[in-house]
Motif scaffolding. Structure first.
Motif, PDB file in Angstrom:
ATOM      1  N   GLN A   6      46.920  42.104  34.089  1.00 51.62           N
ATOM      2  CA  GLN A   6      46.491  40.706  34.260  1.00 51.62           C
ATOM      3  C   GLN A   6      47.241  40.045  35.413  1.00 51.62           C
ATOM      4  OE1 GLN A   6      44.030  39.429  32.557  1.00 51.62           O
ATOM      5  NE2 GLN A   6      43.815  41.161  31.175  1.00 51.62           N
ATOM      6  N   GLU A   7      48.558  40.274  35.442  1.00 52.35           N
ATOM      7  CA  GLU A   7      49.367  39.629  36.488  1.00 52.35           C
ATOM      8  C   GLU A   7      48.982  40.144  37.877  1.00 52.35           C
ATOM      9  OE1 GLU A   7      53.637  38.650  34.335  1.00 52.35           O
ATOM     10  OE2 GLU A   7      53.101  40.737  34.685  1.00 52.35           O
ATOM     11  N   ILE A   8      48.833  41.459  37.983  1.00 55.22           N
ATOM     12  CA  ILE A   8      48.515  42.023  39.311  1.00 55.22           C
ATOM     13  C   ILE A   8      47.114  41.587  39.750  1.00 55.22           C
ATOM     14  CG2 ILE A   8      48.342  44.111  40.717  1.00 55.22           C
ATOM     15  CD1 ILE A   8      50.172  45.498  38.650  1.00 55.22           C
ATOM     16  N   GLY A   9      46.164  41.560  38.796  1.00 56.03           N
ATOM     17  CA  GLY A   9      44.804  41.120  39.127  1.00 56.03           C
ATOM     18  C   GLY A   9      44.812  39.695  39.663  1.00 56.03           C
ATOM     19  N   LYS A  10      45.635  38.861  39.070  1.00 57.79           N
ATOM     20  CA  LYS A  10      45.714  37.462  39.511  1.00 57.79           C
ATOM     21  C   LYS A  10      46.344  37.361  40.904  1.00 57.79           C
ATOM     22  CE  LYS A  10      46.419  32.936  38.006  1.00 57.79           C
ATOM     23  NZ  LYS A  10      46.761  31.944  37.107  1.00 57.79           N
ATOM     24  N   ILE A  11      47.382  38.149  41.134  1.00 60.20           N
ATOM     25  CA  ILE A  11      48.043  38.126  42.448  1.00 60.20           C
ATOM     26  C   ILE A  11      47.046  38.539  43.535  1.00 60.20           C
ATOM     27  CG2 ILE A  11      49.775  39.342  43.874  1.00 60.20           C
ATOM     28  CD1 ILE A  11      51.527  39.463  41.263  1.00 60.20           C
ATOM     29  N   LEU A  12      46.276  39.596  43.265  1.00 56.55           N
ATOM     30  CA  LEU A  12      45.316  40.079  44.276  1.00 56.55           C
ATOM     31  C   LEU A  12      44.193  39.074  44.486  1.00 56.55           C
ATOM     32  CD1 LEU A  12      45.336  43.852  43.425  1.00 56.55           C
ATOM     33  CD2 LEU A  12      45.914  42.838  45.637  1.00 56.55           C
ATOM     34  N   ASP A  13      43.743  38.445  43.409  1.00 59.53           N
ATOM     35  CA  ASP A  13      42.697  37.427  43.567  1.00 59.53           C
ATOM     36  C   ASP A  13      43.225  36.271  44.409  1.00 59.53           C
ATOM     37  OD1 ASP A  13      40.247  35.926  42.960  1.00 59.53           O
ATOM     38  OD2 ASP A  13      41.633  34.641  41.851  1.00 59.53           O
ATOM     39  N   GLN A  14      44.440  35.844  44.129  1.00 56.49           N
ATOM     40  CA  GLN A  14      45.021  34.718  44.884  1.00 56.49           C
ATOM     41  C   GLN A  14      45.223  35.081  46.348  1.00 56.49           C
ATOM     42  OE1 GLN A  14      45.593  31.435  44.470  1.00 56.49           O
ATOM     43  NE2 GLN A  14      44.310  31.808  42.685  1.00 56.49           N
ATOM     44  N   ALA A  15      45.626  36.329  46.596  1.00 59.18           N
ATOM     45  CA  ALA A  15      45.823  36.767  47.985  1.00 59.18           C
ATOM     46  C   ALA A  15      44.500  36.690  48.738  1.00 59.18           C
ATOM     47  CB  ALA A  15      46.391  38.187  48.009  1.00 59.18           C
ATOM     48  N   ALA A  16      43.410  37.155  48.078  1.00 59.13           N
ATOM     49  CA  ALA A  16      42.095  37.109  48.729  1.00 59.13           C
ATOM     50  C   ALA A  16      41.651  35.655  48.899  1.00 59.13           C
ATOM     51  CB  ALA A  16      41.072  37.888  47.894  1.00 59.13           C
ATOM     52  N   TYR A  17      41.866  34.848  47.877  1.00 61.26           N
ATOM     53  CA  TYR A  17      41.403  33.456  47.888  1.00 61.26           C
ATOM     54  C   TYR A  17      42.106  32.647  48.975  1.00 61.26           C
ATOM     55  CZ  TYR A  17      39.927  28.974  45.955  1.00 61.26           C
ATOM     56  OH  TYR A  17      39.368  27.732  45.779  1.00 61.26           O
ATOM     57  N   SER A  18      43.392  32.926  49.145  1.00 62.36           N
ATOM     58  CA  SER A  18      44.171  32.131  50.100  1.00 62.36           C
ATOM     59  C   SER A  18      44.345  32.855  51.433  1.00 62.36           C
ATOM     60  CB  SER A  18      45.546  31.810  49.504  1.00 62.36           C
ATOM     61  OG  SER A  18      46.230  33.023  49.221  1.00 62.36           O
ATOM     62  N   ALA A  19      43.700  34.011  51.591  1.00 65.90           N
ATOM     63  CA  ALA A  19      43.810  34.806  52.820  1.00 65.90           C
ATOM     64  C   ALA A  19      45.268  35.005  53.226  1.00 65.90           C
ATOM     65  CB  ALA A  19      43.001  34.177  53.959  1.00 65.90           C
ATOM     66  N   SER A  20      46.056  35.489  52.266  1.00 65.09           N
ATOM     67  CA  SER A  20      47.462  35.773  52.575  1.00 65.09           C
ATOM     68  C   SER A  20      47.831  37.155  52.041  1.00 65.09           C
ATOM     69  CB  SER A  20      48.364  34.699  51.977  1.00 65.09           C
ATOM     70  OG  SER A  20      48.011  34.463  50.641  1.00 65.09           O
ATOM     71  N   VAL A  21      48.704  37.841  52.737  1.00 67.25           N
ATOM     72  CA  VAL A  21      49.013  39.215  52.348  1.00 67.25           C
ATOM     73  C   VAL A  21      49.887  39.272  51.107  1.00 67.25           C
ATOM     74  CG1 VAL A  21      48.794  40.430  54.553  1.00 67.25           C
ATOM     75  CG2 VAL A  21      50.943  39.290  53.975  1.00 67.25           C
ATOM     76  N   THR A  22      49.792  40.403  50.425  1.00 67.63           N
ATOM     77  CA  THR A  22      50.671  40.686  49.297  1.00 67.63           C
ATOM     78  C   THR A  22      51.177  42.115  49.465  1.00 67.63           C
ATOM     79  OG1 THR A  22      50.842  40.624  46.884  1.00 67.63           O
ATOM     80  CG2 THR A  22      48.770  41.414  47.764  1.00 67.63           C
ATOM     81  N   GLN A  23      52.289  42.410  48.762  1.00 71.56           N
ATOM     82  CA  GLN A  23      52.854  43.753  48.922  1.00 71.56           C
ATOM     83  C   GLN A  23      52.022  44.790  48.166  1.00 71.56           C
ATOM     84  OE1 GLN A  23      56.429  45.066  46.959  1.00 71.56           O
ATOM     85  NE2 GLN A  23      57.495  45.169  48.923  1.00 71.56           N
ATOM     86  N   GLN A  24      51.957  46.005  48.723  1.00 74.05           N
ATOM     87  CA  GLN A  24      51.257  47.088  48.017  1.00 74.05           C
ATOM     88  C   GLN A  24      51.869  47.251  46.629  1.00 74.05           C
ATOM     89  OE1 GLN A  24      51.590  49.847  51.743  1.00 74.05           O
ATOM     90  NE2 GLN A  24      50.799  51.030  50.050  1.00 74.05           N
ATOM     91  N   ILE A  25      50.992  47.421  45.636  1.00 73.76           N
ATOM     92  CA  ILE A  25      51.480  47.606  44.256  1.00 73.76           C
ATOM     93  C   ILE A  25      52.335  48.866  44.181  1.00 73.76           C
ATOM     94  CG2 ILE A  25      50.782  47.838  41.832  1.00 73.76           C
ATOM     95  CD1 ILE A  25      47.920  47.006  42.870  1.00 73.76           C
ATOM     96  N   SER A  26      51.866  49.919  44.865  1.00 73.43           N
ATOM     97  CA  SER A  26      52.515  51.228  44.747  1.00 73.43           C
ATOM     98  C   SER A  26      53.944  51.241  45.299  1.00 73.43           C
ATOM     99  CB  SER A  26      51.668  52.299  45.434  1.00 73.43           C
ATOM    100  OG  SER A  26      51.506  51.975  46.789  1.00 73.43           O
ATOM    101  N   LEU A  27      54.353  50.201  46.018  1.00 72.59           N
ATOM    102  CA  LEU A  27      55.735  50.151  46.510  1.00 72.59           C
ATOM    103  C   LEU A  27      56.690  49.735  45.400  1.00 72.59           C
ATOM    104  CD1 LEU A  27      55.338  48.533  50.052  1.00 72.59           C
ATOM    105  CD2 LEU A  27      55.502  50.958  49.451  1.00 72.59           C
ATOM    106  N   SER A  28      56.160  49.076  44.370  1.00 71.48           N
ATOM    107  CA  SER A  28      57.068  48.621  43.314  1.00 71.48           C
ATOM    108  C   SER A  28      56.763  49.182  41.929  1.00 71.48           C
ATOM    109  CB  SER A  28      57.104  47.091  43.259  1.00 71.48           C
ATOM    110  OG  SER A  28      55.791  46.590  43.147  1.00 71.48           O
ATOM    111  N   GLN A  29      55.559  49.688  41.721  1.00 70.83           N
ATOM    112  CA  GLN A  29      55.283  50.307  40.412  1.00 70.83           C
ATOM    113  C   GLN A  29      54.127  51.290  40.493  1.00 70.83           C
ATOM    114  OE1 GLN A  29      54.287  46.458  38.442  1.00 70.83           O
ATOM    115  NE2 GLN A  29      52.882  47.607  37.145  1.00 70.83           N
ATOM    116  N   GLN A  30      54.175  52.267  39.641  1.00 75.71           N
ATOM    117  CA  GLN A  30      53.128  53.301  39.608  1.00 75.71           C
ATOM    118  C   GLN A  30      51.969  52.821  38.755  1.00 75.71           C
ATOM    119  OE1 GLN A  30      52.752  56.310  40.922  1.00 75.71           O
ATOM    120  NE2 GLN A  30      54.609  56.045  42.135  1.00 75.71           N
ATOM    121  N   ILE A  31      50.768  52.933  39.282  1.00 70.69           N
ATOM    122  CA  ILE A  31      49.590  52.682  38.432  1.00 70.69           C
ATOM    123  C   ILE A  31      48.643  53.869  38.586  1.00 70.69           C
ATOM    124  CG2 ILE A  31      49.648  50.146  38.379  1.00 70.69           C
ATOM    125  CD1 ILE A  31      47.383  50.314  40.585  1.00 70.69           C
ATOM    126  N   GLY A  32      47.838  54.116  37.547  1.00 73.06           N
ATOM    127  CA  GLY A  32      46.864  55.201  37.607  1.00 73.06           C
ATOM    128  C   GLY A  32      45.512  54.661  38.050  1.00 73.06           C
TER     129      GLY A  32
END
Ligand code: OOG
Ligand code: MG
Length: 255
Positions: A6-32
């Motif tokens: 939920q948290e990551i989905g919100k961060i990515l939505d906000q990044a797209a909405y505000s046209a601002s970059v966010t860090q790659q998820i894979s740099l801080s946690q593993q997801i499948g």
């Protein structure tokens, strides 16, 4: 600290909405892969809650040209919404993007519900039209860099799409020469068969993937088959034109 889907989905939505970059998820946690698609769904649900409507699906990395450009070698899929749609010869404001790129695609307009894996030789029976298209992609990650899971979570970099004139479903989409021009200079050239050897194979692929999850592709929805060439960066003031042999031109201005 491990963040929730939920948290990551919100961060990515906000990044797209505000046209601002966010860090790659894979740099801080593993997801499948499953988590990546779950994150994509959460981020798109935020768009739907704001009133956007689902208009279809896109495939990614269906051509070698794209796989090599981005270093990702698996087919991926994402969701399209009405806010991403731009009419042919229309314009988009560069401020709504971070570092946009454009790529030429083939689009399919669905005519009949698809709830099973289509046979390649029957795929056109489910269509109302085929068209030339341009996709604008805009990774929400720094430097347009990502892992397979990162890009899936980020809705496969979807940002906008333009569709040319619709042609009858029987129109041959095989072996169409494509050129992408930016400000009247050829930026990329390719052929529609770079897309899985036959762009209709993309339609078969998305029918298989979605029906296996119990999802139905609805009449009126659009499928983008994936880029036939590498993508080109675009900037404010650019006039972009895709020329597709037999399918006509699809054009976009960045203001
Ligand atoms: C991911 C999206 C790939 C395509 O057509 O292959 C894609 C990216 O390159 O950022 O849309
Ligand atoms: Mg694409």
């Amino acid at each position: 600290m491990k963040r929730s889907i939920q948290e990551i989905g919100k961060i990515l939505d906000q990044a797209a909405y505000s046209a601002s970059v966010t860090q790659q998820i894979s740099l801080s946690q593993q997801i499948g892969l499953k988590e990546a698609y779950d994150i994509q769904k959460v981020s798109i649900d935020h768009r739907l809650e704001r009133g956007e409507k689902l208009t279809g699906y896109k495939l990614g990395f269906t051509s070698k040209a794209k796989m090599e450009q981005m270093g990702v070698h698996d087919l991926i899929w994402g969701r399209l919404t009405d806010k991403m749609y731009c009419k042919n010869w229309g314009s988009l404001n560069s401020k709504q993007f971070i570092h946009p790129r454009v790529e030429p695609e083939i689009a399919f307009l669905i005519g009949k519900s698809i709830d099973h894996t289509l046979d390649l030789d029957k795929a056109t029976d489910y269509l109302d039209g085929v068209a030339a298209a341009l996709e604008v992609i805009d990774s929400r990650y720094e430097n347009f860099k990502f892992s397979l899971e990162d890009v899936i979570a980020d809705n496969c970099s979807s940002a906008a799409y333009v569709i040319g004139e619709w042609h009858p479903p029987s129109t041959d989409v095989n072996n169409i020469d494509i050129s992408l021009r930016i400000n009247n200079k050829v930026s990329q050239t390719g052929n529609s068969n770079a897309i899985l050897d036959n762009p209709l194979a993309s339609l078969v692929a998305i029918s298989r993937i979605l029906s296996n999850q119990g999802m139905v592709i609805e009449p009126g929805q659009v499928i983008l088959a994936g880029a036939a060439t590498p993508a080109s960066f675009i900037h404010s003031g650019d006039q972009i034109k895709g020329k597709f042999e037999g399918l006509g031109d699809v054009a976009l201005t960045i203001i």
